[in-house]
Design a protein around this motif. Structure first.
Motif, mmCIF file in Angstrom:
data_model
loop_
_atom_site.group_PDB
_atom_site.id
_atom_site.type_symbol
_atom_site.label_atom_id
_atom_site.label_comp_id
_atom_site.label_asym_id
_atom_site.label_seq_id
_atom_site.Cartn_x
_atom_site.Cartn_y
_atom_site.Cartn_z
ATOM 1 N N VAL A 161 -3.723 0.357 2.215
ATOM 2 C CA VAL A 161 -2.980 1.368 1.466
ATOM 3 C C VAL A 161 -3.652 2.713 1.703
ATOM 4 N N ILE A 162 -2.884 3.684 2.174
ATOM 5 C CA ILE A 162 -3.432 5.005 2.463
ATOM 6 C C ILE A 162 -2.634 6.070 1.717
ATOM 7 N N TYR A 163 -3.266 7.235 1.506
ATOM 8 C CA TYR A 163 -2.658 8.296 0.706
ATOM 9 C C TYR A 163 -2.726 9.647 1.402
ATOM 10 N N LEU A 164 -1.740 10.493 1.082
ATOM 11 C CA LEU A 164 -1.760 11.915 1.387
ATOM 12 C C LEU A 164 -1.610 12.674 0.080
ATOM 13 N N ALA A 205 -0.659 -6.291 11.263
ATOM 14 C CA ALA A 205 -1.198 -5.821 9.991
ATOM 15 C C ALA A 205 -0.325 -4.706 9.422
ATOM 16 N N TYR A 206 0.133 -4.924 8.202
ATOM 17 C CA TYR A 206 0.989 -3.951 7.534
ATOM 18 C C TYR A 206 0.210 -3.178 6.476
ATOM 19 N N GLY A 207 0.850 -2.163 5.941
ATOM 20 C CA GLY A 207 0.226 -1.380 4.891
ATOM 21 C C GLY A 207 1.242 -0.531 4.164
ATOM 22 N N ILE A 208 0.743 0.347 3.297
ATOM 23 C CA ILE A 208 1.581 1.251 2.511
ATOM 24 C C ILE A 208 1.018 2.659 2.629
ATOM 25 N N PHE A 238 6.443 1.410 3.532
ATOM 26 C CA PHE A 238 5.794 0.216 4.060
ATOM 27 C C PHE A 238 6.005 0.145 5.563
ATOM 28 N N GLY A 239 4.993 -0.363 6.266
ATOM 29 C CA GLY A 239 5.136 -0.522 7.703
ATOM 30 C C GLY A 239 3.837 -0.984 8.330
ATOM 31 N N GLU A 240 3.801 -1.007 9.658
ATOM 32 C CA GLU A 240 2.566 -1.344 10.348
ATOM 33 C C GLU A 240 1.516 -0.282 10.037
ATOM 34 N N ARG A 241 0.284 -0.715 9.767
ATOM 35 C CA ARG A 241 -0.747 0.241 9.361
ATOM 36 C C ARG A 241 -0.949 1.332 10.398
#
Length: 258
Positions: free
Chosen positions: A180-183, A2-5, A144-147
């Motif tokens: 998709v996650i944020y800081l 599972a990938y994400g951003i 982008f990468g693995e979550r």
């Protein structure tokens, strides 16, 4: 896998390269960049001194997928929530169900559909490449990468630079977690992010209620099937396909060749 951003809003310079790359790879008109819409699937906006990249959150357990009566939306094992516009009947259930208000409607089209970011799944991610938006970012603000690796990276930044960030990874738990996650250096509520989102997947909450009212499930399913048939027939008429199908069926009934 599972990938994400991961998008770090403190590193975004507001150049808009991600939005332009999205439009190019998806062949979307470049002149419309005013907020998310059917032809702008990611955009950079300014609020409270920060440049904020907005896009589909690609929930781990997406509400849009669970409410779509014709399976036009699907969650892939790789992470992106993809969309099959040929299946869409335009009911807009996904728009009403999305806790992040992401799917947008083609209001100006003769046969309107819902549109949204698909994280470059067909063109890039399914081939082992990163989405166009993350590849083109000049500052590494969006990666982008693995979550799980992205979560670890976000936690590492929070630990090493606590003065730079608010102590929150947005998307880690919201709606049961998102790809998709944020800081951010500013509280997400002040940036227009929904902060009243449940930390439990919304489909689970929905079925917990519906399971206690079984008639709603069966009746609603039959109703949606009927709506899909009508919408599908409408689309075929618009494309001229129905006339050909009915002509072939009539020839078969008369013993003629198909």
């Amino acid at each position: 896998m599972a990938y994400g951003i991961l998008t770090d809003l403190t590193r975004c310079i507001g150049c808009g390269a991600c939005a332009l790359a999205c439009k190019e790879i998806n062949e979307l008109p470049k002149e419309e960049m005013d907020g998310l819409n059917a032809t702008t699937w990611t955009v950079v906006e300014q609020q409270n001194g920060l440049n904020i990249r907005r896009q589909c959150m690609h929930c781990l357990d997406p509400t849009c997928v669970s409410v779509c009566p014709v399976a036009a939306l699907q969650k892939t094992p790789e992470g992106p929530v993809i969309y099959d516009e040929d299946r869409c009947m335009g009911c807009r259930y996904c728009m009403f169900a999305c806790p992040f208000q992401i799917p947008k409607y083609e209001w100006d089209e003769t046969i309107p559909r819902v549109q949204k970011c698909i994280m470059c799944f067909e063109n890039r991610v399914s081939k082992g490449e990163s989405p166009a938006c993350t590849q083109t970012c000049p500052t590494g603000a969006t990666i982008f990468g693995e979550r799980e690796a992205l979560i670890h990276e976000a936690q590492h930044r929070l630990t090493n630079e606590p003065e730079r960030y608010v102590d929150h990874i947005y998307g880690l738990e919201e709606a049961g977690g998102t790809s998709v996650i944020y800081l951010s250096s500013i509280f997400f509520a002040e940036l227009g992010f929904p902060v009243d989102v449940e930390h439990k997947p919304y489909p689970r909450l929905t079925w917990e209620v519906l399971s206690k009212i079984p008639n709603i499930v069966s009746t609603g399913g039959a109703l949606m099937l009927g709506i899909w048939w009508i919408a599908n027939r409408r689309d075929k008429i618009a494309r001229g396909e129905l006339v050909d199908e009915e002509a072939k069926n009539e020839r078969r009934g008369q013993g003629g060749q198909p």
